[in-house]
Design a protein around this motif. Structure first.
Motif, PDB file in Angstrom:
ATOM      1  N   ILE A 131       0.459  -1.047   0.040  1.00 34.66           N
ATOM      2  CA  ILE A 131      -0.158  -0.255  -0.118  1.00 34.66           C
ATOM      3  C   ILE A 131       0.830   1.295  -0.081  1.00 34.66           C
ATOM      4  O   ILE A 131       2.318   1.668   0.688  1.00 34.66           O
ATOM      5  CB  ILE A 131      -0.971   0.208   0.999  1.00 34.66           C
ATOM      6  CG1 ILE A 131      -1.917   1.437   0.907  1.00 34.66           C
ATOM      7  CG2 ILE A 131      -0.060  -0.144   2.548  1.00 34.66           C
ATOM      8  CD1 ILE A 131      -3.199   0.995   2.370  1.00 34.66           C
ATOM      9  N   PHE A 132       0.214   1.966  -0.692  1.00 35.66           N
ATOM     10  CA  PHE A 132       1.817   3.657  -1.172  1.00 35.66           C
ATOM     11  C   PHE A 132       0.756   4.918  -1.147  1.00 35.66           C
ATOM     12  O   PHE A 132      -0.379   4.463  -1.205  1.00 35.66           O
ATOM     13  CB  PHE A 132       2.444   3.143  -2.210  1.00 35.66           C
ATOM     14  CG  PHE A 132       2.198   2.638  -3.368  1.00 35.66           C
ATOM     15  CD1 PHE A 132       1.777   4.262  -4.399  1.00 35.66           C
ATOM     16  CD2 PHE A 132       1.418   1.444  -4.096  1.00 35.66           C
ATOM     17  CE1 PHE A 132       1.403   3.948  -5.488  1.00 35.66           C
ATOM     18  CE2 PHE A 132       0.534   1.285  -5.039  1.00 35.66           C
ATOM     19  CZ  PHE A 132       0.903   2.537  -5.839  1.00 35.66           C
ATOM     20  N   LYS A 133       0.967   5.715  -1.057  1.00 38.40           N
ATOM     21  CA  LYS A 133       1.121   7.054  -1.191  1.00 38.40           C
ATOM     22  C   LYS A 133       1.661   7.744  -2.689  1.00 38.40           C
ATOM     23  O   LYS A 133       2.445   7.692  -2.285  1.00 38.40           O
ATOM     24  CB  LYS A 133       0.869   7.637  -0.056  1.00 38.40           C
ATOM     25  CG  LYS A 133       0.554   9.640  -0.118  1.00 38.40           C
ATOM     26  CD  LYS A 133       0.926  10.143   0.880  1.00 38.40           C
ATOM     27  CE  LYS A 133       1.173  11.855   1.295  1.00 38.40           C
ATOM     28  NZ  LYS A 133       1.255  12.147   1.962  1.00 38.40           N
ATOM     29  N   GLU A 134       0.909   8.264  -3.654  1.00 37.12           N
ATOM     30  CA  GLU A 134       1.309   9.037  -4.185  1.00 37.12           C
ATOM     31  C   GLU A 134       0.548  10.682  -4.621  1.00 37.12           C
ATOM     32  O   GLU A 134      -0.580  10.522  -4.774  1.00 37.12           O
ATOM     33  CB  GLU A 134       0.787   7.932  -6.191  1.00 37.12           C
ATOM     34  CG  GLU A 134       1.384   8.574  -6.813  1.00 37.12           C
ATOM     35  CD  GLU A 134       0.691   8.150  -8.233  1.00 37.12           C
ATOM     36  OE1 GLU A 134       2.014   7.225  -8.851  1.00 37.12           O
ATOM     37  OE2 GLU A 134      -0.221   7.694  -8.571  1.00 37.12           O
ATOM     38  N   GLU A 135       1.270  11.409  -5.007  1.00 37.14           N
ATOM     39  CA  GLU A 135       1.196  12.649  -4.835  1.00 37.14           C
ATOM     40  C   GLU A 135       1.663  13.079  -6.313  1.00 37.14           C
ATOM     41  O   GLU A 135       2.276  12.605  -7.157  1.00 37.14           O
ATOM     42  CB  GLU A 135       2.200  13.439  -4.030  1.00 37.14           C
ATOM     43  CG  GLU A 135       1.781  13.476  -2.591  1.00 37.14           C
ATOM     44  CD  GLU A 135       2.471  14.175  -1.630  1.00 37.14           C
ATOM     45  OE1 GLU A 135       3.753  15.032  -2.160  1.00 37.14           O
ATOM     46  OE2 GLU A 135       2.290  14.278  -0.675  1.00 37.14           O
ATOM     47  N   GLN A 136       0.333  13.388  -7.232  1.00 33.62           N
ATOM     48  CA  GLN A 136       0.070  13.727  -8.330  1.00 33.62           C
ATOM     49  C   GLN A 136      -0.322  14.991  -8.587  1.00 33.62           C
ATOM     50  O   GLN A 136      -1.152  15.559  -8.806  1.00 33.62           O
ATOM     51  CB  GLN A 136      -0.832  12.544  -9.605  1.00 33.62           C
ATOM     52  CG  GLN A 136      -0.112  12.521 -10.926  1.00 33.62           C
ATOM     53  CD  GLN A 136      -0.895  11.065 -11.665  1.00 33.62           C
ATOM     54  OE1 GLN A 136      -2.191  11.074 -10.731  1.00 33.62           O
ATOM     55  NE2 GLN A 136       0.321  10.907 -12.107  1.00 33.62           N
ATOM     56  N   PHE A 137       0.578  16.116  -9.388  1.00 38.80           N
ATOM     57  CA  PHE A 137      -0.064  17.330  -9.684  1.00 38.80           C
ATOM     58  C   PHE A 137      -0.098  17.383 -10.850  1.00 38.80           C
ATOM     59  O   PHE A 137      -0.609  16.707 -11.600  1.00 38.80           O
ATOM     60  CB  PHE A 137       1.620  18.225  -9.852  1.00 38.80           C
ATOM     61  CG  PHE A 137       1.506  20.080  -9.915  1.00 38.80           C
ATOM     62  CD1 PHE A 137       1.198  20.180 -11.011  1.00 38.80           C
ATOM     63  CD2 PHE A 137       0.482  20.545  -9.496  1.00 38.80           C
ATOM     64  CE1 PHE A 137       1.098  21.612 -11.837  1.00 38.80           C
ATOM     65  CE2 PHE A 137       0.449  22.098  -9.293  1.00 38.80           C
ATOM     66  CZ  PHE A 137       0.687  22.010 -10.708  1.00 38.80           C
TER      67      PHE A 137
END
Length: 175
Positions: A131-137
């Protein structure tokens, strides 16, 4: 099962106003998006939580339930705790609740058995490794989406669990 996952992904896109692409690098030039990610199950952990109006009315207050919509997120720290437990190989279980555009509840249950994450979406089950967190602009929204996802070791198959819309992040930081 594929149809259920397709319905889930379409509802997530409608609720979030944005669709996740596995080909985000290829789309960066076209959409002005870029992304970064942090992972639990390997080394790191982060989390999120949410709540939608119709689902919130149907859902009892439970520390293991996370609710999300474009307008609101509830109990986000609990998802962070779940991610910490995955990275530490501690058994845990949470429910992530949202709704589709018609208001029907979507329940995603995450069960970590110390080795793998069993994801159950409205009855359909599949196993994931991390499980992971991804930030996408996104230039379109002039902000950053925060996506919480699960994937298989090879990273080819990903499933969006929760998404924080840039407008909601602005509300949280200004309020």
């Amino acid at each position: 099962m594929g149809k259920i996952l397709a319905v889930l992904m379409v509802s997530i896109v409608v609720l979030g106003g944005y669709s996740y692409s596995q080909f985000s690098e290829a789309l960066t030039d076209q959409t002005g998006s870029s992304s970064t990610s942090k992972t639990a199950g390997a080394d790191e952990s982060q989390a999120a939580s949410g709540s939608a109006i119709a689902v919130a009315e149907k859902v009892p207050a439970d520390n293991n339930e996370i609710y999300w919509s474009r307008q609101e997120i509830r109990n986000l720290p609990r998802l962070n705790t779940f991610m910490d437990h995955v990275s530490q190989k501690i058994k845990d279980e949470v429910k992530v609740l949202t709704e589709d555009k018609e208001g029907a509840a979507i329940e995603t249950k995450l069960t970590f058995n110390g080795e793998t994450i069993l994801v159950t979406v409205n009855g359909a089950q599949k196993t994931y490794d991390r499980i992971f967190k991804e930030e996408q602009f996104s230039k379109l929204y002039n902000g950053t989406f925060v996506n919480y996802m699960v994937s298989r070791e090879e990273g080819k198959e990903k499933l969006l669990i929760l998404q924080i819309h840039p407008d909601l992040q602005a509300k949280q930081t200004s309020g």
